[in-house]
Design an enzyme around this catalytic site. Structure first.
Site, PDB file in Angstrom:
ATOM      1  N   HIS A 467       9.684   5.072  -1.290  1.00  0.00           N
ATOM      2  CA  HIS A 467      10.547   3.941  -0.972  1.00  0.00           C
ATOM      3  C   HIS A 467       9.744   2.654  -0.768  1.00  0.00           C
ATOM      4  O   HIS A 467       9.889   1.983   0.260  1.00  0.00           O
ATOM      5  CB  HIS A 467      11.370   4.244   0.292  1.00  0.00           C
TER       6      HIS A 467
HETATM    7  C1  LIG Z   1      10.949  10.255  -6.985  1.00  0.00           C
HETATM    8  C2  LIG Z   1      11.883   9.319  -6.255  1.00  0.00           C
HETATM    9  C3  LIG Z   1      12.978   9.852  -5.571  1.00  0.00           C
HETATM   10  C4  LIG Z   1      13.856   8.982  -4.919  1.00  0.00           C
HETATM   11  N1  LIG Z   1      14.981   9.505  -4.354  1.00  0.00           N
HETATM   12  C5  LIG Z   1      15.919   8.676  -3.868  1.00  0.00           C
HETATM   13  C6  LIG Z   1      17.180   9.168  -3.457  1.00  0.00           C
HETATM   14  O1  LIG Z   1      17.450  10.364  -3.528  1.00  0.00           O
HETATM   15  N2  LIG Z   1      18.086   8.275  -2.996  1.00  0.00           N
HETATM   16  C7  LIG Z   1      17.833   6.959  -2.917  1.00  0.00           C
HETATM   17  O2  LIG Z   1      18.687   6.211  -2.436  1.00  0.00           O
HETATM   18  N3  LIG Z   1      16.633   6.450  -3.290  1.00  0.00           N
HETATM   19  C8  LIG Z   1      15.703   7.267  -3.800  1.00  0.00           C
HETATM   20  N4  LIG Z   1      14.525   6.761  -4.258  1.00  0.00           N
HETATM   21  C9  LIG Z   1      14.271   5.325  -4.118  1.00  0.00           C
HETATM   22  C10 LIG Z   1      15.134   4.424  -5.002  1.00  0.00           C
HETATM   23  O3  LIG Z   1      15.507   5.060  -6.193  1.00  0.00           O
HETATM   24  C11 LIG Z   1      14.388   3.118  -5.252  1.00  0.00           C
HETATM   25  O4  LIG Z   1      14.058   2.541  -4.024  1.00  0.00           O
HETATM   26  C12 LIG Z   1      15.204   2.127  -6.055  1.00  0.00           C
HETATM   27  O5  LIG Z   1      15.604   2.705  -7.262  1.00  0.00           O
HETATM   28  C13 LIG Z   1      14.384   0.863  -6.325  1.00  0.00           C
HETATM   29  O6  LIG Z   1      15.135  -0.018  -7.102  1.00  0.00           O
HETATM   30  P1  LIG Z   1      14.485  -1.343  -7.721  1.00  0.00           P
HETATM   31  O7  LIG Z   1      15.572  -2.029  -8.445  1.00  0.00           O
HETATM   32  O8  LIG Z   1      13.779  -2.058  -6.647  1.00  0.00           O
HETATM   33  O9  LIG Z   1      13.361  -0.824  -8.709  1.00  0.00           O
HETATM   34  P2  LIG Z   1      13.439   0.123  -9.976  1.00  0.00           P
HETATM   35  O10 LIG Z   1      14.698   0.907  -9.995  1.00  0.00           O
HETATM   36  O11 LIG Z   1      12.172   0.875  -9.994  1.00  0.00           O
HETATM   37  O12 LIG Z   1      13.526  -0.885 -11.191  1.00  0.00           O
HETATM   38  C14 LIG Z   1      12.455  -1.612 -11.702  1.00  0.00           C
HETATM   39  C15 LIG Z   1      12.590  -1.602 -13.222  1.00  0.00           C
HETATM   40  O13 LIG Z   1      11.791  -2.627 -13.753  1.00  0.00           O
HETATM   41  C16 LIG Z   1      11.124  -2.127 -14.887  1.00  0.00           C
HETATM   42  N5  LIG Z   1       9.923  -2.937 -15.057  1.00  0.00           N
HETATM   43  C17 LIG Z   1       8.885  -3.071 -14.199  1.00  0.00           C
HETATM   44  N6  LIG Z   1       7.988  -3.934 -14.672  1.00  0.00           N
HETATM   45  C18 LIG Z   1       8.470  -4.380 -15.854  1.00  0.00           C
HETATM   46  C19 LIG Z   1       7.995  -5.283 -16.830  1.00  0.00           C
HETATM   47  N7  LIG Z   1       6.834  -5.932 -16.654  1.00  0.00           N
HETATM   48  N8  LIG Z   1       8.731  -5.491 -17.949  1.00  0.00           N
HETATM   49  C20 LIG Z   1       9.916  -4.853 -18.132  1.00  0.00           C
HETATM   50  N9  LIG Z   1      10.416  -3.973 -17.225  1.00  0.00           N
HETATM   51  C21 LIG Z   1       9.702  -3.747 -16.115  1.00  0.00           C
HETATM   52  C22 LIG Z   1      10.848  -0.674 -14.547  1.00  0.00           C
HETATM   53  O14 LIG Z   1      10.556   0.101 -15.673  1.00  0.00           O
HETATM   54  C23 LIG Z   1      12.133  -0.300 -13.842  1.00  0.00           C
HETATM   55  O15 LIG Z   1      13.101   0.158 -14.761  1.00  0.00           O
HETATM   56  C24 LIG Z   1      13.618   7.589  -4.897  1.00  0.00           C
HETATM   57  C25 LIG Z   1      12.509   7.074  -5.562  1.00  0.00           C
HETATM   58  C26 LIG Z   1      11.665   7.930  -6.261  1.00  0.00           C
HETATM   59  C27 LIG Z   1      10.503   7.355  -7.002  1.00  0.00           C
END
Ligand SMILES: Cc1cc2nc3c(=O)[nH]c(=O)nc-3n(C[C@H](O)[C@H](O)[C@H](O)COP(=O)(O)OP(=O)(O)OC[C@H]3O[C@@H](n4cnc5c(N)ncnc54)[C@H](O)[C@@H]3O)c2cc1C
Length: 548
Positions: A467
């Site tokens: 997280h």
């Molecule tokens: C293994 C695991 C299990 C988890 N389990 C849970 C759960 O059960 N329940 C829950 O609520 N949360 C869970 N989480 C946490 C939750 O999923 C994340 O906190 C949340 O998805 C983060 O969202 P975000 O939009 O910040 O980032 P992300 O969803 O990671 O999105 C970032 C996106 O940007 C893209 N990206 C990055 N850099 C670039 C670039 N330079 N150019 C183009 N694209 C790029 C990435 O590929 C990605 O698709 C888990 C996380 C992990 C890793």
């Protein structure tokens, strides 16, 4: 040069919400750029396929943190989705909002429009809760949320021990009361993973004003006279430039967003110069304030017949696959995290500081693979750690992973709290409800009892709940890189919306909180009036033994 009104970088949890909501306005054009590829593969659709997802390199960035100074220099595996839907396509699908007091705390720190009364309408707007809407829950949003079936006697034992210990059971930990034991909720619908790609982008992708570019790596934000005017994306050995008329919306996650900012010359000046990157804006806190939920497994042995291992032998696995394949039901439709608890380890905290995710089996590492073992276990993590880490660059080369150091346990209070968390779960498993199942503690083990022994165990075994958050902190103070609407203070036309803007990590897994933040900020980007505040009754510790 291709030009859009908004360029959303990263089709993860937040990026999918942003692109979908922004493109609801037919008058604007939206480009969604994602480094990863399609999420239309059985592994990402079937909830029980989680162990295969975790091992797959194709859908992840493959980051590691460390060396971690307080963990004997260990490195920690830190998963992060690189695929449509981002981390919502690879996560464990556990659906938790966090405690209302988390958000009220943000408001106390100056983000007055982020108290729970302001956030709740967006939590409701984003979801369809299978049990139906009420004062706390939504009934018509894109994100489908279901209650786990939890059909196993060990889940019953957990709830019973909640009653017996006096810690309580809550009927909806995302509603009136978070604290106590609960049956889990998941972003699973009709037996399928409900990622933000499925919930938000697929229904929107037919819109002529939304363009999705997957397998496209953004390498730089283009800044002209202090304003973000577009991005560069890798194109073979060269780069292609894409223009944004209104805003670049950075949704690349808690590692990806600070990395891309720094590659674009926005961040701590010394750090940028160290890599030969011209400084566009000296913003000291980009990449700082890294938070996470550190935790450990606490495991007990049980008879094979009493553990979920009995249901996933060779025949059980064949049945699981057939039932899911034909009917999208059965164990294949679950994430196995079907019960849990939010508890307070001490009376000094106003709301739970420890989360327990229960599994009706245990797992042991054999030849580098996790294999199921008869028993039951709690993954317990610290909800609001005091330690802070950072994300910096390893090099100015966009394909290089960032340098991540969590600094877990650098604040000694975190170690004390984790030890208290182990003692608390032992108290729960000492309740009569567990007597017929408990065949002895496996880890830390019955001989590990003193503070020093438990502390050594935590240092040795500490991992994370994946997280990461807080690295492009939102705040009312001028040092905070982004303001309460996610607008980047030092660069116009640039917004950040993802886990990186969380000022303080919340008492939950982060998918739902990040979605809520994106829903709320999307209204601000479009200039829509904010949803009316929702003042509901929520459980407070003075009502300790409330039976709801
Ligand atoms: C293994 C695991 C299990 C988890 N389990 C849970 C759960 O059960 N329940 C829950 O609520 N949360 C869970 N989480 C946490 C939750 O999923 C994340 O906190 C949340 O998805 C983060 O969202 P975000 O939009 O910040 O980032 P992300 O969803 O990671 O999105 C970032 C996106 O940007 C893209 N990206 C990055 N850099 C670039 C670039 N330079 N150019 C183009 N694209 C790029 C990435 O590929 C990605 O698709 C888990 C996380 C992990 C890793």
């Amino acid at each position: 040069m291709p030009t859009y009104d908004y360029i959303v970088v990263g089709a993860g949890t937040a990026g999918c919400v942003m692109a979908s909501r922004l493109s609801e306005d037919p008058a604007v054009s939206v480009l969604l750029v994602e480094a990863g590829g399609s999420d239309r593969t059985p592994m990402l659709i079937m909830p029980a396929a989680l162990p295969f997802v975790y091992q797959s390199k194709r859908v992840q960035w493959g980051y590691r943190s460390g060396p971690e100074p307080e963990l004997d220099g260990r490195e920690i595996d830190e998963k992060s989705g690189r695929v449509m839907g981002g981390t919502s396509s690879i996560n464990a699908m556990i659906f938790n909002r966090g405690n209302p007091l988390d958000y009220d705390g943000w408001a106390v720190d100056g983000l007055v429009e982020w108290d729970y009364a302001h956030c709740l309408p967006y939590f409701k707007r984003m979801e369809t809760f299978a049990d139906g809407p009420d004062e706390w829950r939504g009934g018509s949003g894109p994100m489908q949320v279901s209650r786990s079936e939890a059909k196993h006697r060990l889940y019953d034992a957990l709830l019973e021990s909640g009653e017996q210990s006096g810690l309580g059971v809550t009927s909806d930990h995302n509603g009136y009361r978070q604290e106590g034991m609960h049956i889990a909720q998941a972003s699973i619908h009709r037996g399928l993973r409900w990622s933000t790609s499925r919930a938000y982008v697929r229904p929107a992708v037919r819109r002529s004003n939304l363009h999705v570019l997957s397998k496209t790596h953004a390498t730089r934000i283009v800044i002209d006279h202090g304003t973000a005017v577009g991005i560069e994306v890798a194109d073979g050995p060269g780069v292609t430039r894409i223009s944004a008329r209104r805003e670049v919306v950075l949704c690349a996650g808690a590692f990806g967003s600070p990395k891309l900012l720094m590659l674009s010359g926005i961040g701590p000046a010394d750090e940028l110069r160290r890599h030969g990157i011209p400084v566009v804006a000296d913003v000291a806190q980009v990449g700082q304030n890294l938070q996470n939920h550190p935790g450990v497994d606490v495991q007990w042995a049980a008879d094979h017949s009493d553990s979920l291992t009995a249901a996933i032998g060779v025949i059980g696995r064949a049945r699981l696959a057939a039932e899911w394949g034909l009917l999208r039901r059965g164990l294949g439709a679950t994430n196995f995290f079907e019960a849990g608890a939010f508890l307070r380890t001490n009376d000094q905290v106003a709301f739970p500081d420890m989360q327990y995710e229960f599994l009706a089996l245990t797992r042991r590492l054999v030849n580098g693979r996790l294999v199921p073992v008869p028993g039951f276990q709690f993954w317990m993590d610290l909800s609001r750690p005091h330690s802070r880490g950072h994300v910096t660059l390893r090099s100015a080369y966009p394909a290089a992973p960032p340098h991540i150091v969590f600094n877990h346990l650098s604040d000694p209070r975190d170690l004390t709290d984790l030890v208290a968390g182990i003692r608390l779960i032992r108290e729960i498993v000492a309740q009569p409800a567990w007597t017929r199942y408990n065949r002895g503690e496996l880890t830390p083990g019955p001989d590990v009892t003193s503070d020093a022994e438990l502390e050594a165990f935590v240092r040795r075994k500490l991992g994370t709940s994946y997280h990461p958050s807080g690295t492009v902190r939102m705040g009312a103070d001028v040092e905070a890189p982004v303001d309460a609407a996610g607008r980047f203070r030092a660069v116009a036309g640039l917004r950040v919306v993802d886990a990186s803007i969380m000022p303080k990590v919340v008492t939950a897994n982060l998918n739902a909180p990040v979605m809520m933040m994106a829903e709320k900020i999307a209204d601000q980007v479009l200039g829509r009036p904010a949803l009316a505040t929702d003042h509901v009754d929520v459980y407070r510790r003075t009502q300790h033994q409330d039976s709801r």
